[in-house]
Design a protein around this motif. Structure first.
Motif, PDB file in Angstrom:
ATOM      1  N   ALA A 148      11.351   5.682   2.473  1.00 29.65           N
ATOM      2  CA  ALA A 148      12.406   6.635   3.550  1.00 29.65           C
ATOM      3  C   ALA A 148      13.400   5.728   4.218  1.00 29.65           C
ATOM      4  N   ARG A 149      12.939   4.580   4.576  1.00 31.28           N
ATOM      5  CA  ARG A 149      14.012   3.891   5.301  1.00 31.28           C
ATOM      6  C   ARG A 149      15.421   3.839   4.466  1.00 31.28           C
ATOM      7  N   PHE A 150      15.189   3.328   3.272  1.00 31.40           N
ATOM      8  CA  PHE A 150      16.272   3.051   2.395  1.00 31.40           C
ATOM      9  C   PHE A 150      16.615   4.206   1.872  1.00 31.40           C
ATOM     10  N   GLY A 151      16.151   5.475   1.608  1.00 25.29           N
ATOM     11  CA  GLY A 151      16.568   6.557   1.097  1.00 25.29           C
ATOM     12  C   GLY A 151      17.360   7.475   2.168  1.00 25.29           C
ATOM     13  N   GLY A 152      16.827   7.324   3.160  1.00 23.51           N
ATOM     14  CA  GLY A 152      17.308   8.031   4.392  1.00 23.51           C
ATOM     15  C   GLY A 152      16.787   9.381   4.677  1.00 23.51           C
ATOM     16  N   TRP A 153      15.293   9.364   4.490  1.00 25.63           N
ATOM     17  CA  TRP A 153      14.631  10.807   4.702  1.00 25.63           C
ATOM     18  C   TRP A 153      13.396  10.271   5.645  1.00 25.63           C
ATOM     19  N   SER A 154      13.068  11.363   6.367  1.00 27.76           N
ATOM     20  CA  SER A 154      11.709  11.019   7.181  1.00 27.76           C
ATOM     21  C   SER A 154      10.635  10.632   6.501  1.00 27.76           C
ATOM     22  N   PRO A 155      10.020   9.653   6.821  1.00 33.18           N
ATOM     23  CA  PRO A 155       8.662   9.098   6.305  1.00 33.18           C
ATOM     24  C   PRO A 155       7.530  10.211   6.197  1.00 33.18           C
ATOM     25  N   TYR A 156       7.689  11.105   7.038  1.00 34.39           N
ATOM     26  CA  TYR A 156       6.631  12.051   7.184  1.00 34.39           C
ATOM     27  C   TYR A 156       6.858  13.343   6.350  1.00 34.39           C
ATOM     28  N   SER A 157       8.164  13.525   5.641  1.00 30.94           N
ATOM     29  CA  SER A 157       8.349  14.443   4.809  1.00 30.94           C
ATOM     30  C   SER A 157       7.712  14.388   3.424  1.00 30.94           C
TER      31      SER A 157
ATOM     32  N   ASN B 196       0.886  -1.246  -0.088  1.00 32.15           N
ATOM     33  CA  ASN B 196      -0.094  -0.005  -0.151  1.00 32.15           C
ATOM     34  C   ASN B 196       0.927   1.149   0.169  1.00 32.15           C
ATOM     35  N   ILE B 197       0.198   2.426  -0.324  1.00 26.44           N
ATOM     36  CA  ILE B 197       1.086   3.573  -0.427  1.00 26.44           C
ATOM     37  C   ILE B 197       1.840   4.019   0.741  1.00 26.44           C
ATOM     38  N   LYS B 198       1.073   3.696   2.175  1.00 24.20           N
ATOM     39  CA  LYS B 198       1.739   4.216   3.320  1.00 24.20           C
ATOM     40  C   LYS B 198       3.196   3.250   3.485  1.00 24.20           C
ATOM     41  N   GLN B 199       2.992   1.987   3.333  1.00 27.49           N
ATOM     42  CA  GLN B 199       4.095   1.097   3.436  1.00 27.49           C
ATOM     43  C   GLN B 199       5.150   1.291   2.340  1.00 27.49           C
TER      44      GLN B 199
END
Length: 200
Positions: free
Chosen positions: A191-200, A182-185
């Motif tokens: 974000a985890r692999f790319g190194g940014w906040s999932p809320y950005s 899904n989009i959230k996951q």
């Protein structure tokens, strides 16, 4: 009995499955409320509690079961044999229908996998061989197997960094469909692999 759900390693909560209940009129019943000993109760959705209850404590009675998935997919109706249900506890009488629901969900997950972006055959074989090698190593040296798994974890983080940034340039729906998430996951994974906040 709490509700029983299933997930696959690859798709996680994006395709969480469960056995859903249908009444004789085709409607989906509300969760069944059970009083707790301390005065606080809880809602239960497990299919086995929809047994009709007793004259003093009636509950909805399931006529059929079907598999449900968090993605919105539902499986075919699996009718509960009332001739069997009248002679056995409802949990036993409906077990066959519930098991068939699990099989339906397994087929759904296989179909989801078929619709995701394919990996090159050579890479699929390589990943399978690495998995088998680590599992075999576990018998010989569990600590070495952990080191190998940790090495894979480091490789995954390093090699997925820039692909995650590139994938971010695409529509979230496109990336999610390609991964079977899904989009959230999907956003959390990138974000985890790319190194940014999932809320950005």
């Amino acid at each position: 009995m709490d509700d029983e759900t299933w997930t696959s390693d690859e798709f996680g909560s994006s395709h969480e499955g469960r056995v859903g209940v249908l009444l004789a009129d085709g409607k989906v019943p509300k969760p069944v409320y059970f009083d707790g000993s301390s005065g606080t109760g809880r809602d239960v959705r497990h299919w086995s509690v929809y047994d009709g209850g007793t004259p003093l404590s009636p509950r909805p009675r399931a006529a059929a079961l079907h598999a449900e998935c968090a993605c919105g997919w539902t499986g075919p109706h699996r009718t509960i044999d009332e001739t069997v249900a009248s002679d056995r506890p409802f949990r036993e009488a409906g077990a066959d229908a519930a098991d068939r629901c699990v099989d339906d969900w397994d087929r759904h997950i296989a179909h989801v996998g078929d619709t995701t972006v394919p990996l090159p055959t050579e890479l699929e074989i390589l990943l399978e061989n690495v998995t088998a090698a680590i599992e075999a190593l576990t018998q010989e040296s569990p600590i070495a197997a952990i080191k190998a798994a940790r090495r894979l974890e480091v490789i995954a983080q390093r090699t997925a960094h820039w692909p995650s940034h590139k994938a971010r340039e695409h529509e979230p729906e496109t990336v999610a469909a390609a991964l079977g998430l899904n989009i959230k996951q999907t956003r959390t994974l990138l974000a985890r692999f790319g190194g940014w906040s999932p809320y950005s």
